[in-house]
Design an enzyme around this catalytic site. Structure first.
Site, PDB file in Angstrom:
ATOM      1  N   ARG A 128     -19.054  64.151 -11.140  1.00  0.00           N
ATOM      2  CA  ARG A 128     -18.909  63.579 -12.470  1.00  0.00           C
ATOM      3  C   ARG A 128     -17.476  63.246 -12.862  1.00  0.00           C
ATOM      4  NH1 ARG A 128     -23.208  66.127 -12.188  1.00  0.00           N
ATOM      5  NH2 ARG A 128     -21.869  67.622 -11.179  1.00  0.00           N
ATOM      6  N   LYS A 162       0.118  67.845   5.964  1.00  0.00           N
ATOM      7  CA  LYS A 162       1.416  67.931   6.661  1.00  0.00           C
ATOM      8  C   LYS A 162       2.404  68.747   5.821  1.00  0.00           C
ATOM      9  CE  LYS A 162       0.839  63.197   8.364  1.00  0.00           C
ATOM     10  NZ  LYS A 162       1.442  61.855   8.228  1.00  0.00           N
TER      11      LYS A 162
HETATM   12  C1  NCD Z   1     -17.176  71.803 -13.815  1.00  0.00           C
HETATM   13  C2  NCD Z   1     -15.876  72.101 -13.106  1.00  0.00           C
HETATM   14  O1  NCD Z   1     -15.528  71.436 -12.130  1.00  0.00           O
HETATM   15  O2  NCD Z   1     -15.208  73.008 -13.568  1.00  0.00           O
HETATM   16  N1  NCD Z   1     -17.803  70.613 -13.393  1.00  0.00           N
HETATM   17  C3  NCD Z   1     -17.455  69.415 -13.946  1.00  0.00           C
HETATM   18  O3  NCD Z   1     -16.312  69.042 -13.965  1.00  0.00           O
HETATM   19  N2  NCD Z   1     -18.429  68.704 -14.524  1.00  0.00           N
HETATM   20  C4  NCD Z   1     -18.119  72.947 -13.828  1.00  0.00           C
HETATM   21  C5  NCD Z   1     -18.458  73.631 -12.543  1.00  0.00           C
HETATM   22  O4  NCD Z   1     -18.084  73.195 -11.459  1.00  0.00           O
HETATM   23  O5  NCD Z   1     -19.165  74.635 -12.616  1.00  0.00           O
END
Ligand code: NCD
Length: 310
Positions: free
Chosen positions: A60, A90
Protein backbone atom coordinates in the site's frame (compact mmCIF):
# COMPACT_ATOMS: atom_id res chain seq x y z
CA UNK A 1 1.85 25.58 9.02
CA UNK A 2 3.93 25.84 5.87
CA UNK A 3 5.36 22.46 4.89
CA UNK A 4 6.96 23.70 1.66
CA UNK A 5 10.50 22.32 1.33
CA UNK A 6 10.18 20.45 4.66
CA UNK A 7 10.93 16.81 5.41
CA UNK A 8 8.00 14.90 6.90
CA UNK A 9 9.69 12.62 9.38
CA UNK A 10 7.35 12.61 12.34
CA UNK A 11 3.76 13.16 13.43
CA UNK A 12 5.25 15.60 15.97
CA UNK A 13 5.40 18.16 13.15
CA UNK A 14 1.59 18.45 13.18
CA UNK A 15 -0.75 20.29 15.51
CA UNK A 16 -4.55 20.42 15.57
CA UNK A 17 -4.78 23.28 13.11
CA UNK A 18 -2.31 21.88 10.57
CA UNK A 19 -4.02 18.49 10.72
CA UNK A 20 -7.41 19.93 9.87
CA UNK A 21 -5.97 21.99 7.00
CA UNK A 22 -4.20 18.90 5.64
CA UNK A 23 -7.50 16.98 5.80
CA UNK A 24 -9.27 19.81 3.94
CA UNK A 25 -6.54 19.71 1.29
CA UNK A 26 -6.96 15.91 1.08
CA UNK A 27 -10.68 16.46 0.43
CA UNK A 28 -9.71 18.65 -2.55
CA UNK A 29 -7.33 15.92 -3.69
CA UNK A 30 -10.24 13.45 -3.66
CA UNK A 31 -11.85 15.60 -6.39
CA UNK A 32 -8.67 15.55 -8.49
CA UNK A 33 -8.48 11.80 -7.95
CA UNK A 34 -12.05 11.31 -9.10
CA UNK A 35 -11.44 13.39 -12.26
CA UNK A 36 -8.18 11.57 -12.94
CA UNK A 37 -9.93 8.20 -12.71
CA UNK A 38 -12.49 9.52 -15.19
CA UNK A 39 -9.65 10.27 -17.63
CA UNK A 40 -8.91 13.95 -16.90
CA UNK A 41 -5.25 14.02 -15.90
CA UNK A 42 -4.16 16.70 -13.41
CA UNK A 43 -0.74 18.30 -14.06
CA UNK A 44 -0.03 20.03 -10.71
CA UNK A 45 3.24 18.07 -10.33
CA UNK A 46 4.28 18.28 -13.98
CA UNK A 47 8.08 18.10 -14.22
CA UNK A 48 8.48 16.83 -10.66
CA UNK A 49 10.17 13.52 -9.92
CA UNK A 50 9.69 11.41 -6.78
CA UNK A 51 12.08 8.63 -5.71
CA UNK A 52 10.77 5.81 -3.54
CA UNK A 53 13.43 3.93 -1.56
CA UNK A 54 12.02 0.89 0.24
CA UNK A 55 14.34 -1.13 2.48
CA UNK A 56 11.33 -3.09 3.85
CA UNK A 57 8.36 -4.78 2.16
CA UNK A 58 5.36 -2.66 1.22
CA UNK A 59 2.25 -2.91 -0.95
CA UNK A 60 0.00 0.00 0.00
CA UNK A 61 2.41 2.67 1.14
CA UNK A 62 4.71 2.56 -1.90
CA UNK A 63 1.91 2.17 -4.45
CA UNK A 64 -0.10 4.83 -2.68
CA UNK A 65 2.72 7.43 -2.80
CA UNK A 66 3.46 6.50 -6.42
CA UNK A 67 -0.23 6.68 -7.36
CA UNK A 68 -0.48 10.05 -5.60
CA UNK A 69 2.46 11.48 -7.59
CA UNK A 70 1.23 10.11 -10.91
CA UNK A 71 -2.37 11.24 -10.39
CA UNK A 72 -0.91 14.74 -9.95
CA UNK A 73 1.03 14.48 -13.23
CA UNK A 74 4.46 13.86 -11.67
CA UNK A 75 6.83 10.98 -12.34
CA UNK A 76 8.41 8.30 -10.21
CA UNK A 77 11.69 6.38 -9.92
CA UNK A 78 11.46 3.47 -7.55
CA UNK A 79 13.42 0.74 -5.83
CA UNK A 80 11.24 -1.63 -3.85
CA UNK A 81 14.20 -3.79 -2.81
CA UNK A 82 16.89 -1.40 -1.62
CA UNK A 83 18.32 -4.10 0.69
CA UNK A 84 18.80 -6.50 -2.21
CA UNK A 85 19.66 -4.39 -5.23
CA UNK A 86 20.92 -0.94 -4.22
CA UNK A 87 24.42 0.23 -3.24
CA UNK A 88 23.39 -0.51 0.34
CA UNK A 89 24.75 -3.99 -0.55
CA UNK A 90 28.13 -2.33 -1.13
CA UNK A 91 27.88 -0.65 2.31
CA UNK A 92 26.93 2.80 1.06
CA UNK A 93 25.78 4.89 4.02
CA UNK A 94 22.23 6.22 4.26
CA UNK A 95 23.69 9.75 4.26
CA UNK A 96 25.50 9.16 0.95
CA UNK A 97 22.38 7.56 -0.54
CA UNK A 98 20.36 10.62 0.52
CA UNK A 99 22.87 13.04 -0.96
CA UNK A 100 23.02 11.10 -4.24
CA UNK A 101 19.29 10.53 -4.78
CA UNK A 102 18.51 14.15 -3.94
CA UNK A 103 20.69 15.21 -6.91
CA UNK A 104 18.15 13.43 -9.14
CA UNK A 105 14.70 13.58 -7.56
CA UNK A 106 12.61 16.49 -6.20
CA UNK A 107 11.23 14.46 -3.30
CA UNK A 108 12.18 11.17 -1.63
CA UNK A 109 9.91 8.65 0.11
CA UNK A 110 11.69 6.10 2.25
CA UNK A 111 10.95 3.07 4.44
CA UNK A 112 13.57 1.28 6.53
CA UNK A 113 13.60 -1.26 9.41
CA UNK A 114 15.64 0.93 11.79
CA UNK A 115 14.20 3.68 13.98
CA UNK A 116 15.79 7.02 13.05
CA UNK A 117 17.06 5.80 9.65
CA UNK A 118 14.86 8.11 7.58
CA UNK A 119 16.05 11.08 9.61
CA UNK A 120 19.65 10.09 8.89
CA UNK A 121 19.06 9.98 5.13
CA UNK A 122 17.10 13.24 5.31
CA UNK A 123 19.98 14.97 7.11
CA UNK A 124 22.05 14.66 3.92
CA UNK A 125 19.28 15.23 1.39
CA UNK A 126 18.83 18.50 -0.49
CA UNK A 127 15.16 17.72 -1.17
CA UNK A 128 12.20 16.87 1.12
CA UNK A 129 12.21 13.32 2.52
CA UNK A 130 8.95 11.66 3.61
CA UNK A 131 9.04 8.92 6.24
CA UNK A 132 7.13 5.85 5.00
CA UNK A 133 7.92 3.93 8.20
CA UNK A 134 11.14 3.67 10.22
CA UNK A 135 11.21 0.38 12.10
CA UNK A 136 8.93 0.23 15.14
CA UNK A 137 9.19 3.99 15.59
CA UNK A 138 6.86 6.04 13.36
CA UNK A 139 4.64 5.87 10.26
CA UNK A 140 3.36 9.45 9.87
CA UNK A 141 1.55 9.17 6.53
CA UNK A 142 -0.36 6.05 7.67
CA UNK A 143 -1.48 7.72 10.90
CA UNK A 144 -2.49 10.83 8.96
CA UNK A 145 -4.70 8.77 6.66
CA UNK A 146 -6.13 6.85 9.63
CA UNK A 147 -7.08 10.01 11.51
CA UNK A 148 -8.39 11.52 8.24
CA UNK A 149 -10.61 8.42 7.86
CA UNK A 150 -11.94 8.87 11.41
CA UNK A 151 -12.59 12.58 10.74
CA UNK A 152 -14.46 11.78 7.52
CA UNK A 153 -16.45 8.85 8.93
CA UNK A 154 -17.39 10.28 12.33
CA UNK A 155 -17.47 13.95 11.31
CA UNK A 156 -15.36 14.87 14.36
CA UNK A 157 -12.29 13.90 16.37
CA UNK A 158 -13.29 15.18 19.80
CA UNK A 159 -15.40 13.14 22.17
CA UNK A 160 -14.47 9.73 20.74
CA UNK A 161 -13.36 6.57 22.48
CA UNK A 162 -10.51 5.10 20.46
CA UNK A 163 -9.74 1.41 20.89
CA UNK A 164 -6.37 0.12 19.69
CA UNK A 165 -6.06 -3.64 19.55
CA UNK A 166 -2.94 -5.64 18.65
CA UNK A 167 0.79 -5.06 18.84
CA UNK A 168 1.20 -1.67 20.48
CA UNK A 169 4.83 -2.32 21.38
CA UNK A 170 6.35 -2.88 17.95
CA UNK A 171 3.56 -1.35 15.83
CA UNK A 172 4.69 2.01 14.46
CA UNK A 173 1.12 2.74 13.35
CA UNK A 174 -0.46 2.88 16.85
CA UNK A 175 2.49 4.99 18.05
CA UNK A 176 1.90 7.56 15.32
CA UNK A 177 -1.90 7.42 15.72
CA UNK A 178 -1.58 8.29 19.43
CA UNK A 179 0.75 11.14 18.63
CA UNK A 180 -1.85 12.72 16.31
CA UNK A 181 -4.93 11.94 18.39
CA UNK A 182 -3.35 13.52 21.49
CA UNK A 183 -4.42 16.88 20.01
CA UNK A 184 -8.08 15.92 20.42
CA UNK A 185 -10.38 15.19 23.31
CA UNK A 186 -10.32 11.39 22.98
CA UNK A 187 -10.43 8.56 25.48
CA UNK A 188 -8.17 5.58 24.75
CA UNK A 189 -8.59 1.86 25.35
CA UNK A 190 -5.39 -0.06 24.56
CA UNK A 191 -5.92 -3.80 24.07
CA UNK A 192 -2.77 -5.91 23.90
CA UNK A 193 -1.00 -8.75 25.65
CA UNK A 194 1.09 -7.54 28.60
CA UNK A 195 4.34 -8.08 26.64
CA UNK A 196 3.11 -6.00 23.68
CA UNK A 197 1.74 -3.00 25.60
CA UNK A 198 1.87 0.59 24.40
CA UNK A 199 5.28 2.08 25.32
CA UNK A 200 5.23 3.83 28.69
CA UNK A 201 6.43 7.15 27.21
CA UNK A 202 3.36 7.32 24.93
CA UNK A 203 0.94 6.44 27.76
CA UNK A 204 2.61 9.03 30.01
CA UNK A 205 2.37 11.78 27.40
CA UNK A 206 -1.31 11.05 26.76
CA UNK A 207 -2.08 11.09 30.50
CA UNK A 208 -0.14 14.31 30.97
CA UNK A 209 -2.14 15.92 28.18
CA UNK A 210 -5.35 15.05 30.04
CA UNK A 211 -6.46 11.88 28.26
CA UNK A 212 -8.19 9.01 29.99
CA UNK A 213 -6.52 5.68 29.21
CA UNK A 214 -7.46 2.11 30.01
CA UNK A 215 -5.17 -0.80 29.28
CA UNK A 216 -6.61 -4.29 29.01
CA UNK A 217 -5.85 -7.68 27.48
CA UNK A 218 -9.51 -8.39 26.74
CA UNK A 219 -11.02 -7.15 23.47
CA UNK A 220 -14.43 -8.76 24.05
CA UNK A 221 -14.96 -6.91 27.31
CA UNK A 222 -14.04 -3.48 25.99
CA UNK A 223 -15.17 -3.46 22.35
CA UNK A 224 -18.66 -2.22 23.23
CA UNK A 225 -17.27 1.12 24.44
CA UNK A 226 -15.24 1.93 21.33
CA UNK A 227 -16.24 4.45 18.66
CA UNK A 228 -13.15 3.46 16.68
CA UNK A 229 -11.78 -0.09 16.69
CA UNK A 230 -8.26 0.28 15.32
CA UNK A 231 -6.66 -3.13 14.83
CA UNK A 232 -3.03 -3.88 14.02
CA UNK A 233 -0.97 -6.91 13.07
CA UNK A 234 1.38 -8.63 15.51
CA UNK A 235 4.69 -7.42 14.00
CA UNK A 236 6.31 -10.79 13.28
CA UNK A 237 9.49 -9.28 11.80
CA UNK A 238 10.33 -7.39 15.01
CA UNK A 239 10.41 -10.45 17.31
CA UNK A 240 13.71 -12.05 18.33
CA UNK A 241 12.51 -15.55 17.45
CA UNK A 242 9.70 -17.39 15.67
CA UNK A 243 8.79 -19.09 18.97
CA UNK A 244 8.39 -15.69 20.66
CA UNK A 245 6.14 -14.44 17.82
CA UNK A 246 4.03 -17.62 17.92
CA UNK A 247 3.11 -16.87 21.56
CA UNK A 248 1.10 -13.87 20.35
CA UNK A 249 0.10 -14.70 16.77
CA UNK A 250 -3.69 -14.89 16.59
CA UNK A 251 -4.21 -13.55 20.09
CA UNK A 252 -7.02 -11.24 18.89
CA UNK A 253 -9.37 -12.14 16.08
CA UNK A 254 -12.17 -9.73 15.29
CA UNK A 255 -15.05 -11.82 13.94
CA UNK A 256 -18.81 -11.39 13.52
CA UNK A 257 -19.47 -12.61 17.06
CA UNK A 258 -17.26 -9.87 18.51
CA UNK A 259 -18.73 -7.32 16.08
CA UNK A 260 -22.18 -8.00 17.59
CA UNK A 261 -20.89 -6.47 20.83
CA UNK A 262 -19.56 -3.34 19.08
CA UNK A 263 -21.51 -0.06 18.84
CA UNK A 264 -23.77 0.14 15.80
CA UNK A 265 -21.96 3.29 14.66
CA UNK A 266 -18.42 2.16 15.51
CA UNK A 267 -15.84 2.04 12.72
CA UNK A 268 -13.17 -0.60 12.17
CA UNK A 269 -9.73 0.45 10.98
CA UNK A 270 -6.66 -1.58 10.02
CA UNK A 271 -3.57 -0.29 8.16
CA UNK A 272 -3.29 -3.72 6.47
CA UNK A 273 -1.80 -6.18 5.75
CA UNK A 274 -3.87 -8.32 8.11
CA UNK A 275 -2.79 -11.81 9.04
CA UNK A 276 -5.65 -13.24 11.08
CA UNK A 277 -6.62 -10.37 13.38
CA UNK A 278 -9.76 -9.59 11.37
CA UNK A 279 -11.74 -12.51 10.01
CA UNK A 280 -12.73 -12.01 6.33
CA UNK A 281 -16.37 -12.57 7.35
CA UNK A 282 -16.26 -9.07 8.90
CA UNK A 283 -15.45 -7.44 5.52
CA UNK A 284 -19.13 -7.13 4.59
CA UNK A 285 -20.00 -5.29 7.80
CA UNK A 286 -20.87 -1.64 6.97
CA UNK A 287 -18.75 -0.48 9.93
CA UNK A 288 -15.59 -1.68 8.19
CA UNK A 289 -13.36 1.13 6.85
CA UNK A 290 -10.09 -0.63 6.09
CA UNK A 291 -10.46 -0.69 2.34
CA UNK A 292 -11.79 2.87 2.28
CA UNK A 293 -8.64 3.81 4.25
CA UNK A 294 -6.52 2.79 1.26
CA UNK A 295 -8.30 5.28 -1.01
CA UNK A 296 -8.02 7.98 1.65
CA UNK A 297 -4.31 7.18 1.80
CA UNK A 298 -3.81 8.24 -1.81
CA UNK A 299 -5.59 11.56 -1.13
CA UNK A 300 -3.53 12.21 2.03
CA UNK A 301 -0.28 11.45 0.18
CA UNK A 302 -1.32 13.75 -2.68
CA UNK A 303 -1.93 16.45 -0.05
CA UNK A 304 1.50 15.80 1.50
CA UNK A 305 3.26 16.00 -1.88
CA UNK A 306 1.46 19.22 -2.79
CA UNK A 307 2.36 20.64 0.64
CA UNK A 308 6.09 19.87 0.50
CA UNK A 309 6.58 20.67 -3.19
CA UNK A 310 4.36 23.75 -3.20
C1 NCD B 1 1.86 -0.98 8.25
C2 NCD B 1 3.35 -0.78 8.39
O1 NCD B 1 4.10 -1.00 7.44
O2 NCD B 1 3.73 -0.37 9.47
N1 NCD B 1 1.44 -1.23 6.93
C3 NCD B 1 1.18 -0.20 6.08
O3 NCD B 1 1.99 0.66 5.87
N2 NCD B 1 -0.05 -0.14 5.54
C4 NCD B 1 1.30 -1.97 9.20
C5 NCD B 1 1.93 -3.33 9.30
O4 NCD B 1 2.81 -3.69 8.52
O5 NCD B 1 1.50 -4.08 10.17
Amino acid sequence: MNLKGQHILSTKQFDKESLISLFQLADKMQEILKKSKAGKQDMTMEGKLMATLFFEPSTRTRFSFETAMQRLGGRVISNADMMGTSSWKKHETLEDTGKVVSQMADVIVMRHPEAGSVKRLASASDVPVLNAGDGPSEHPSQALLDVYTIWKSKGKLDGLTIGMSGDSKYGRVPHSQCDLLKHFDCKFIFVSPEALKMPEAIVKELRETGHEIRETENLGESIGEMDVIACTRIQEERFSSEAEYKKYAGVYVLDNTLMQKAKTDAIVLHPLPRVNEISPEVDKDPRVKYFEQVGNGVAIRMALLVSVLG
